[in-house]
Design an enzyme around this catalytic site. Structure first.
Site, PDB file in Angstrom:
ATOM      1  N   GLN A  95       0.849  -1.198   0.000  1.00 43.02           N
ATOM      2  CA  GLN A  95       0.000   0.000   0.000  1.00 43.02           C
ATOM      3  C   GLN A  95       0.881   1.243   0.000  1.00 43.02           C
ATOM      4  O   GLN A  95       0.391   2.355  -0.100  1.00 43.02           O
ATOM      5  CB  GLN A  95      -0.885   0.017   1.254  1.00 43.02           C
ATOM      6  CG  GLN A  95      -1.881  -1.132   1.295  1.00 43.02           C
ATOM      7  CD  GLN A  95      -2.434  -1.327   2.701  1.00 43.02           C
ATOM      8  OE1 GLN A  95      -3.345  -0.632   3.122  1.00 43.02           O
ATOM      9  NE2 GLN A  95      -1.886  -2.266   3.441  1.00 43.02           N
ATOM     10  N   ASN A  96       2.175   1.039   0.134  1.00 41.66           N
ATOM     11  CA  ASN A  96       3.084   2.181   0.248  1.00 41.66           C
ATOM     12  C   ASN A  96       3.409   2.778  -1.116  1.00 41.66           C
ATOM     13  O   ASN A  96       3.497   2.074  -2.116  1.00 41.66           O
ATOM     14  CB  ASN A  96       4.367   1.762   0.961  1.00 41.66           C
ATOM     15  CG  ASN A  96       4.082   1.247   2.358  1.00 41.66           C
ATOM     16  OD1 ASN A  96       3.008   1.521   2.902  1.00 41.66           O
ATOM     17  ND2 ASN A  96       5.007   0.514   2.936  1.00 41.66           N
ATOM     18  N   ASP A  98       6.153   4.757  -1.401  1.00 41.77           N
ATOM     19  CA  ASP A  98       7.511   5.296  -1.216  1.00 41.77           C
ATOM     20  C   ASP A  98       8.598   4.663  -2.076  1.00 41.77           C
ATOM     21  O   ASP A  98       9.722   5.164  -2.139  1.00 41.77           O
ATOM     22  CB  ASP A  98       7.904   5.235   0.272  1.00 41.77           C
ATOM     23  CG  ASP A  98       7.849   3.827   0.859  1.00 41.77           C
ATOM     24  OD1 ASP A  98       8.013   2.848   0.107  1.00 41.77           O
ATOM     25  OD2 ASP A  98       7.647   3.714   2.093  1.00 41.77           O
ATOM     26  N   HIS A 113      -1.513   1.588  -4.205  1.00 37.51           N
ATOM     27  CA  HIS A 113      -1.911   2.989  -4.052  1.00 37.51           C
ATOM     28  C   HIS A 113      -1.061   3.943  -4.883  1.00 37.51           C
ATOM     29  O   HIS A 113      -0.989   5.131  -4.586  1.00 37.51           O
ATOM     30  CB  HIS A 113      -1.877   3.381  -2.561  1.00 37.51           C
ATOM     31  CG  HIS A 113      -2.931   2.664  -1.752  1.00 37.51           C
ATOM     32  ND1 HIS A 113      -2.932   2.614  -0.376  1.00 37.51           N
ATOM     33  CD2 HIS A 113      -4.038   1.973  -2.138  1.00 37.51           C
ATOM     34  CE1 HIS A 113      -3.994   1.922   0.038  1.00 37.51           C
ATOM     35  NE2 HIS A 113      -4.667   1.514  -1.012  1.00 37.51           N
ATOM     36  N   CYS A 121      -1.254  13.633 -15.503  1.00 37.04           N
ATOM     37  CA  CYS A 121      -1.971  14.759 -16.113  1.00 37.04           C
ATOM     38  C   CYS A 121      -3.374  14.258 -16.450  1.00 37.04           C
ATOM     39  O   CYS A 121      -3.521  13.157 -16.969  1.00 37.04           O
ATOM     40  CB  CYS A 121      -1.225  15.193 -17.376  1.00 37.04           C
ATOM     41  SG  CYS A 121      -2.204  16.279 -18.424  1.00 37.04           S
ATOM     42  N   CYS A 139       1.438  20.481 -16.630  1.00 39.04           N
ATOM     43  CA  CYS A 139       1.795  19.684 -17.806  1.00 39.04           C
ATOM     44  C   CYS A 139       2.365  20.622 -18.882  1.00 39.04           C
ATOM     45  O   CYS A 139       1.765  21.650 -19.199  1.00 39.04           O
ATOM     46  CB  CYS A 139       0.560  18.948 -18.328  1.00 39.04           C
ATOM     47  SG  CYS A 139       0.888  18.009 -19.823  1.00 39.04           S
ATOM     48  N   GLY A 179       2.879  -4.406   9.015  1.00 37.28           N
ATOM     49  CA  GLY A 179       2.749  -2.970   9.237  1.00 37.28           C
ATOM     50  C   GLY A 179       1.576  -2.285   8.586  1.00 37.28           C
ATOM     51  O   GLY A 179       1.717  -1.183   8.069  1.00 37.28           O
ATOM     52  N   ASN A 205       3.132  -6.974  13.384  1.00 34.32           N
ATOM     53  CA  ASN A 205       2.702  -5.621  13.737  1.00 34.32           C
ATOM     54  C   ASN A 205       2.872  -5.475  15.253  1.00 34.32           C
ATOM     55  O   ASN A 205       2.430  -6.353  16.000  1.00 34.32           O
ATOM     56  CB  ASN A 205       1.230  -5.404  13.340  1.00 34.32           C
ATOM     57  CG  ASN A 205       0.842  -3.938  13.314  1.00 34.32           C
ATOM     58  OD1 ASN A 205       1.110  -3.196  14.258  1.00 34.32           O
ATOM     59  ND2 ASN A 205       0.212  -3.514  12.241  1.00 34.32           N
ATOM     60  N   ALA A 223       8.778  -4.650  12.007  1.00 36.26           N
ATOM     61  CA  ALA A 223       8.909  -5.426  10.761  1.00 36.26           C
ATOM     62  C   ALA A 223      10.196  -6.257  10.706  1.00 36.26           C
ATOM     63  O   ALA A 223      10.150  -7.470  10.458  1.00 36.26           O
ATOM     64  CB  ALA A 223       8.849  -4.465   9.571  1.00 36.26           C
TER      65      ALA A 223
HETATM   66  P1  OAD Z   1      -1.429   2.990   9.007  1.00 33.94           P
HETATM   67  O1  OAD Z   1      -0.707   4.218   9.369  1.00 33.94           O
HETATM   68  O2  OAD Z   1      -2.906   3.003   9.044  1.00 33.94           O
HETATM   69  O3  OAD Z   1      -0.948   1.790   9.938  1.00 33.94           O
HETATM   70  C1  OAD Z   1       0.407   1.549  10.158  1.00 33.94           C
HETATM   71  C2  OAD Z   1       0.533   0.255  10.946  1.00 33.94           C
HETATM   72  O4  OAD Z   1       1.915  -0.023  11.090  1.00 33.94           O
HETATM   73  C3  OAD Z   1      -0.063   0.299  12.342  1.00 33.94           C
HETATM   74  O5  OAD Z   1      -0.895  -0.837  12.547  1.00 33.94           O
HETATM   75  C4  OAD Z   1       1.163   0.248  13.274  1.00 33.94           C
HETATM   76  O6  OAD Z   1       0.903  -0.474  14.473  1.00 33.94           O
HETATM   77  C5  OAD Z   1       2.167  -0.495  12.403  1.00 33.94           C
HETATM   78  N1  OAD Z   1       3.593  -0.211  12.677  1.00 33.94           N
HETATM   79  C6  OAD Z   1       4.148   0.916  13.158  1.00 33.94           C
HETATM   80  N2  OAD Z   1       5.492   0.802  13.206  1.00 33.94           N
HETATM   81  C7  OAD Z   1       5.799  -0.445  12.752  1.00 33.94           C
HETATM   82  C8  OAD Z   1       7.006  -1.171  12.536  1.00 33.94           C
HETATM   83  N3  OAD Z   1       8.205  -0.639  12.807  1.00 33.94           N
HETATM   84  N4  OAD Z   1       6.919  -2.436  12.053  1.00 33.94           N
HETATM   85  C9  OAD Z   1       5.714  -2.990  11.763  1.00 33.94           C
HETATM   86  N5  OAD Z   1       4.550  -2.343  11.931  1.00 33.94           N
HETATM   87  C10 OAD Z   1       4.578  -1.100  12.416  1.00 33.94           C
HETATM   88  O7  OAD Z   1      -0.875   2.556   7.562  1.00 33.94           O
HETATM   89  P2  OAD Z   1      -1.552   1.658   6.428  1.00 33.94           P
HETATM   90  O8  OAD Z   1      -2.269   0.498   7.025  1.00 33.94           O
HETATM   91  O9  OAD Z   1      -0.499   1.377   5.439  1.00 33.94           O
HETATM   92  O10 OAD Z   1      -3.698   5.327   1.808  1.00 33.94           O
HETATM   93  O11 OAD Z   1      -2.596   2.652   5.839  1.00 33.94           O
HETATM   94  C11 OAD Z   1      -3.347   2.276   4.733  1.00 33.94           C
HETATM   95  C12 OAD Z   1      -3.575   3.447   3.828  1.00 33.94           C
HETATM   96  O12 OAD Z   1      -4.130   4.532   4.586  1.00 33.94           O
HETATM   97  C13 OAD Z   1      -2.319   4.045   3.230  1.00 33.94           C
HETATM   98  O13 OAD Z   1      -1.856   3.366   2.078  1.00 33.94           O
HETATM   99  C14 OAD Z   1      -2.766   5.422   2.900  1.00 33.94           C
HETATM  100  C15 OAD Z   1      -3.486   5.767   4.170  1.00 33.94           C
HETATM  101  O14 OAD Z   1      -4.396   6.799   4.101  1.00 33.94           O
HETATM  102  C16 OAD Z   1      -3.594   6.146   0.801  1.00 33.94           C
HETATM  103  O15 OAD Z   1      -2.742   6.985   0.715  1.00 33.94           O
HETATM  104  C17 OAD Z   1      -4.660   5.887  -0.198  1.00 33.94           C
END
Ligand code: OAD
Length: 233
Positions: A95-96, A98, A113, A121, A139, A179, A205, A223
């Site tokens: 979902q990242n 980066d 994502h 554009c 653009c 994560g 997690n 992680a």
């Molecule tokens: P979240 O920020 O919702 O959740 C991050 C998760 O990572 C949490 O459950 C933390 O407990 C866990 N965490 C923190 N540090 C960690 C580590 N060192 N190792 C392992 N886990 C760790 O992020 P996402 O679930 O990725 O969407 O969020 C989903 C989507 O919501 C993103 O892709 C983004 C956001 O809005 C869009 O941009 C469309």
């Protein structure tokens, strides 16, 4: 837990969220210090916000990208890339936005994502962007504002990308979620697809998530430590 040997699996899917990159110093979205605890996503991560105030939205994303430019993959990203390289039976569904998995050497990566390293554009489609040069906001051909090629709230995911992810999840025999808070759909539905197929499912997690209860094994660690616990590589 007893260590797993990657070679005993047909296909391993690493399903990653923001926590995967936390050890690289990249902010997560939710929880303490999360991006959405400091900023209102409605003002920065939606097409309607962009239509209203494009420069404000682009500056926000430009600042996020600076954070990414200053960051590097962490050991966890490298462990995942090493497994792919050595055993040729794994892939990443992330979902990242980066690009850290690719920077670490992973080649088989589905970005659900989008990517912070591309622009789009509305007329001319996707523009492959060069990392450091993000300031070209309009653009060159049509003068429209370029937006990051990422999924904002209210955007629809690319159907072919989702389909490819689902097919891979349906055919894997080891699913490892790392994560993610598991609350943003459709991605949050993916672990259930694996589970319903009878696939071995592991969650790494440090915190309990909305889906922790469905996993066969839950590792409450960061992680990198979690990955080291699982594999004997
Ligand atoms: P979240 O920020 O919702 O959740 C991050 C998760 O990572 C949490 O459950 C933390 O407990 C866990 N965490 C923190 N540090 C960690 C580590 N060192 N190792 C392992 N886990 C760790 O992020 P996402 O679930 O990725 O969407 O969020 C989903 C989507 O919501 C993103 O892709 C983004 C956001 O809005 C869009 O941009 C469309």
């Amino acid at each position: 837990m007893e260590r797993l040997n990657p070679k005993n699996y047909k296909k391993i899917v690493f399903f990653t969220g923001a926590g995967m990159s936390a050890e690289s110093g990249i902010s997560t979205f939710r929880g303490k210090g999360g991006i959405w605890s400091k900023y209102n996503w409605e003002e920065y991560a939606s097409q309607s916000a962009f239509d209203k105030e494009p420069e404000k939205v682009l500056i926000f994303h430009e600042n996020r990208r600076k954070e990414l430019l200053e960051s590097s993959p962490n050991k966890g990203h490298y462990i995942i890339a090493e497994i792919e390289e050595k055993y040729k039976n794994s892939m990443v569904i992330t979902q990242n936005i980066d690009g850290m998995h690719q920077k670490a050497g992973s080649e088989n990566v589905i970005e659900l994502h989008g990517s912070a390293w591309r622009l789009r554009c509305p007329v001319h489609g996707i523009i492959e962007d060069i990392g450091a040069f993000y300031k070209r906001y309009k653009c060159e051909k049509c003068g429209n504002w370029l937006r990051p090629d990422i999924i904002w709230f209210g955007d629809r995911l690319d159907g072919s990308v989702v389909m490819e992810a689902v097919i891979n999840i349906e055919t894997c025999d080891l699913f490892i979620s790392i994560g993610t808070s598991s609350i943003v759909y459709p991605a949050a539905g993916f672990p259930r697809i694996a589970k319903e197929k009878g696939t071995k499912c592991i969650e790494i997690n440090p915190e309990k998530t909305a889906l922790s209860h469905i996993y066969d094994i839950v590792i409450r660690k960061y992680a990198t430590e979690g990955l080291k616990d699982i594999f004997s590589i």
